[in-house]
Design a protein around this motif. Sequence first.
Motif, mmCIF file in Angstrom:
data_model
loop_
_atom_site.group_PDB
_atom_site.id
_atom_site.type_symbol
_atom_site.label_atom_id
_atom_site.label_comp_id
_atom_site.label_asym_id
_atom_site.label_seq_id
_atom_site.Cartn_x
_atom_site.Cartn_y
_atom_site.Cartn_z
ATOM 1 N N ARG A 58 0.798 -1.265 0.058
ATOM 2 C CA ARG A 58 0.176 -0.078 0.029
ATOM 3 C C ARG A 58 0.944 1.257 -0.137
ATOM 4 N N TYR A 60 0.839 5.846 -0.756
ATOM 5 C CA TYR A 60 0.280 6.814 -0.824
ATOM 6 C C TYR A 60 1.048 8.145 -1.398
ATOM 7 N N LEU A 85 -9.153 -0.986 -1.589
ATOM 8 C CA LEU A 85 -8.770 -1.015 -0.160
ATOM 9 C C LEU A 85 -8.962 -2.470 0.468
ATOM 10 N N GLU A 87 -8.258 -4.971 -0.569
ATOM 11 C CA GLU A 87 -7.245 -5.982 -1.334
ATOM 12 C C GLU A 87 -8.019 -6.932 -2.383
ATOM 13 N N VAL A 111 -4.200 7.001 -2.710
ATOM 14 C CA VAL A 111 -3.726 5.563 -1.924
ATOM 15 C C VAL A 111 -3.738 4.386 -3.045
ATOM 16 N N SER A 113 -3.192 0.405 -3.761
ATOM 17 C CA SER A 113 -2.784 -0.973 -3.221
ATOM 18 C C SER A 113 -2.371 -1.662 -4.461
#
Length: 120
Positions: A58, A60, A85, A87, A111, A113
């Motif tokens: 993750r 950002y 978020l 996953e 953000v 992932s």
Amino acid sequence: AGSFQEAGVIQQAYNLNFPLHVLPASRAQCPAWSAFSVSSPAVVLEAAEDRPEAVVVRLYEAHGSTVTAWLQPSLPVQEATLCDLLERPLAQGRLPLERRGLRLSFTPFRVLSVLLVWSH
């Protein structure tokens, strides 16, 4: 001095809140090693969660900027996919593996992932 970006406030905050732990070791010289590197100081790698034969990373954007950054894993990656978020892999989230690593585009404070499947 200068802006919080120029002063490295985010890195200093991580250093304060997550101090380095020193462990006794032999006197043998060990080369420095990191599992990942990120090409932009505006992008912070916050977490990496292990899964069998994969890891979710993750990241950002921390400076309020629009930036393209390269995520370079130190171990060989077979496949890379953007996730939500929770996953779960995104339908159109497949990322091309390039010589420099993975090219990631960030808008301010975004953000991302990324699910990385290790090569065997």
